[in-house]
Enzyme design. Structure first.
Site, mmCIF file in Angstrom:
data_model
loop_
_atom_site.group_PDB
_atom_site.id
_atom_site.type_symbol
_atom_site.label_atom_id
_atom_site.label_comp_id
_atom_site.label_asym_id
_atom_site.label_seq_id
_atom_site.Cartn_x
_atom_site.Cartn_y
_atom_site.Cartn_z
ATOM 1 N N GLU A 79 -10.354 13.638 0.010
ATOM 2 C CA GLU A 79 -11.668 13.550 0.627
ATOM 3 C C GLU A 79 -11.552 13.416 2.146
ATOM 4 O O GLU A 79 -10.664 12.738 2.659
ATOM 5 C CB GLU A 79 -12.445 12.375 0.030
ATOM 6 N N CYS A 92 -13.032 11.285 9.475
ATOM 7 C CA CYS A 92 -12.112 10.377 8.804
ATOM 8 C C CYS A 92 -11.220 11.225 7.905
ATOM 9 O O CYS A 92 -11.709 11.847 6.958
ATOM 10 C CB CYS A 92 -12.951 9.376 8.000
ATOM 11 N N CYS A 99 -2.760 6.652 -2.937
ATOM 12 C CA CYS A 99 -2.091 5.681 -2.070
ATOM 13 C C CYS A 99 -1.127 4.868 -2.907
ATOM 14 O O CYS A 99 -1.416 4.523 -4.047
ATOM 15 C CB CYS A 99 -3.115 4.753 -1.414
ATOM 16 N N CYS A 103 -3.989 -2.457 -2.430
ATOM 17 C CA CYS A 103 -4.939 -3.415 -1.875
ATOM 18 C C CYS A 103 -6.037 -3.639 -2.925
ATOM 19 O O CYS A 103 -6.594 -2.685 -3.473
ATOM 20 C CB CYS A 103 -5.524 -2.885 -0.574
ATOM 21 N N CYS A 106 -9.736 -1.955 -2.680
ATOM 22 C CA CYS A 106 -9.845 -0.547 -2.270
ATOM 23 C C CYS A 106 -9.800 0.362 -3.489
ATOM 24 O O CYS A 106 -8.908 0.244 -4.325
ATOM 25 C CB CYS A 106 -8.710 -0.193 -1.319
ATOM 26 N N SER A 203 -5.245 -3.106 9.343
ATOM 27 C CA SER A 203 -6.051 -3.707 8.277
ATOM 28 C C SER A 203 -5.528 -5.112 7.998
ATOM 29 O O SER A 203 -4.651 -5.304 7.180
ATOM 30 C CB SER A 203 -5.954 -2.838 7.023
ATOM 31 N N CYS A 323 -15.944 3.310 3.608
ATOM 32 C CA CYS A 323 -14.564 2.794 3.604
ATOM 33 C C CYS A 323 -14.209 2.284 2.213
ATOM 34 O O CYS A 323 -14.955 1.518 1.620
ATOM 35 C CB CYS A 323 -14.401 1.626 4.555
HETATM 36 N N1 SAH Z 1 -4.125 2.608 4.470
HETATM 37 C C1 SAH Z 1 -4.697 2.525 5.793
HETATM 38 C C2 SAH Z 1 -5.801 3.521 5.971
HETATM 39 C C3 SAH Z 1 -7.062 3.211 5.183
HETATM 40 S S1 SAH Z 1 -8.270 2.859 6.338
HETATM 41 C C4 SAH Z 1 -5.117 1.100 6.077
HETATM 42 O O1 SAH Z 1 -4.962 0.264 5.206
HETATM 43 O O2 SAH Z 1 -5.512 0.794 7.197
HETATM 44 C C5 SAH Z 1 -9.593 2.331 5.420
HETATM 45 C C6 SAH Z 1 -10.092 0.981 5.847
HETATM 46 O O3 SAH Z 1 -11.104 0.587 4.912
HETATM 47 C C7 SAH Z 1 -8.996 -0.061 5.769
HETATM 48 O O4 SAH Z 1 -9.173 -1.054 6.730
HETATM 49 C C8 SAH Z 1 -9.244 -0.598 4.390
HETATM 50 O O5 SAH Z 1 -8.648 -1.856 4.222
HETATM 51 C C9 SAH Z 1 -10.754 -0.645 4.332
HETATM 52 N N2 SAH Z 1 -11.262 -0.707 2.961
HETATM 53 C C10 SAH Z 1 -10.627 -0.401 1.817
HETATM 54 N N3 SAH Z 1 -11.412 -0.613 0.757
HETATM 55 C C11 SAH Z 1 -12.584 -1.056 1.230
HETATM 56 C C12 SAH Z 1 -13.824 -1.416 0.616
HETATM 57 N N4 SAH Z 1 -13.984 -1.339 -0.703
HETATM 58 N N5 SAH Z 1 -14.831 -1.811 1.415
HETATM 59 C C13 SAH Z 1 -14.679 -1.846 2.761
HETATM 60 N N6 SAH Z 1 -13.538 -1.512 3.396
HETATM 61 C C14 SAH Z 1 -12.506 -1.122 2.640
#
Ligand code: SAH
Length: 349
Positions: A79, A92, A99, A103, A106, A203, A323
């Site tokens: 996506e 984005c 991945c 986390c 996510c 993050s 996100c």
């Molecule tokens: N793997 C990288 C790139 C992903 S960026 C990273 O971890 O930075 C996407 C951002 O959205 C990251 O900060 C991630 O932690 C955040 N994110 C992931 N799941 C989310 C959710 N359910 N709600 C809000 N933010 C989220």
């Protein structure tokens, strides 16, 4: 590209010519590249192909956000999301199919992992979006590596794609407007400092190891005490650069006043911006979003401690484009889903 043209017995500047045709002008047919000799055009047509990613779905959110599901090989899909704002347009991009990290908040994590994207598949998302958006008079002014995947676990391809994004012969974006976001792969952060100086977002999501271990499990391998010096090192001596810390707001988990105060102490001395991200739910997620009042109060504590703190506006959540909501179509090779189903349901965090 220069190496490729050298193998064909051509001068290095051919690389710049072809890059300009493809990336600046969006011309994909070698026959139309009129500053190349006829013989070279014929050879390129025979040897190479320039192809945009194929669209499976094109969704528009009520707020103007657009999400594309793009087809890759073997049934995988990723996506890419475009977020328009009055004075800018942010794309984005994804860096991996799925991945490998897990986390807990996510949804990409629930999909498992298949493989890294190639340089072409990463830059192809930008090339594709630039063309698609030109039809409606919109421009991509910023790129964030905040789609599916952990960019620093696909280091070489991400760095190469980012360098095309900032290259004047290609997209010419300012390095401040290209942001790599990472969950904190410490050794790769040191290598990144040698390879590029685009913007960095980290993050963080928690102000101590105990909590971060649960939310961002890679923290067990690279704890906060190792992460912060690696981030500091990335900034070098340039007084204008800052780290953007991403902090997802999870109701009752990491959003208390004490967490904000701890965060303020933790980041003291590091040039920082803090970006609070209201949690975006997805099917099966075990968290709730903090209330707007809680987020505001959390932000105020950080602001009073002197940090520029912004709250990310939730965009595109009606099309699951916000996100942490990107899932694509991942042929999971880690059997993560299977492993998950074998485990008893997690008892909250
Ligand atoms: N793997 C990288 C790139 C992903 S960026 C990273 O971890 O930075 C996407 C951002 O959205 C990251 O900060 C991630 O932690 C955040 N994110 C992931 N799941 C989310 C959710 N359910 N709600 C809000 N933010 C989220």
């Amino acid at each position: 590209m220069e190496g490729f043209f050298a193998e064909l017995g051509e001068k290095p500047f051919r690389a710049v010519q072809v890059i300009k045709w493809i990336h600046q002008r969006g011309v994909y047919d070698f026959d139309a590249m009129t500053d190349l000799s006829k013989a070279l055009r014929a050879k390129l047509s025979e040897l190479c192909e320039v192809r945009l990613p194929e669209v499976i779905f094109d969704q528009r959110s009520a707020d103007g956000t657009r999400k594309w599901l793009l087809r890759l090989d073997g049934g995988n899909a990723i996506e890419t999301v475009f977020i328009p704002e009055p004075n800018r347009g942010t794309l984005c991009v994804s860096s991996q199919v799925g991945c490998a990290l897990e986390c807990s908040f996510c949804s990409t994590a629930t999909q498992g992992f298949n493989r890294n994207l190639t340089i072409a598949e990463i830059i192809g998302q930008l090339r594709f979006a630039v063309s698609a958006l030109a039809e409606e008079g919109r421009k991509v002014t910023n790129v964030v590596f905040m789609g599916m995947g952990e960019p620093l676990l696909n280091f070489n391809n991400v760095v190469a794609a980012a360098s095309l994004m900032v290259d004047d012969h290609a997209y010419g974006l300012s390095k401040r407007r290209v942001t790599i976001s990472t969950s904190g792969v410490v050794p790769a952060l040191y290598r990144l400092a040698e390879a590029t100086d685009v913007s960095l977002a980290v993050s963080l999501h928690a102000p101590n190891d105990e909590l971060r271990d649960q939310l961002v499990p890679i923290n067990k391998k690279y704890p906060i005490a190792e992460l912060l010096p690696a981030c500091r090192n990335y900034l070098g001596n340039n007084p204008h650069r800052r780290i953007t810390w991403e902090y997802v707001m999870l109701d009752g988990v990491n959003d208390q006043d004490e967490h904000a105060r701890q965060l303020a102490r933790l980041l003291a001395g590091i040039p920082s911006k803090i970006n609070l991200i209201p949690f975006n739910p997805f099917p099966g997620s075990r968290y709730r979003r903090s209330s707007p009042e809680r987020i505001q109060r959390f932000a105020r504590i950080l602001q009073q401690a002197g940090y520029v703190t912004t709250t990310r506006r939730t965009r595109g959540d009606d099309i699951d484009g916000a996100c942490g909501q990107l899932v694509g179509k991942v042929h999971d090779r880690t059997r993560r889903r299977f492993r998950r189903e074998q485990q008893a349901p997690a008892a909250g965090v």
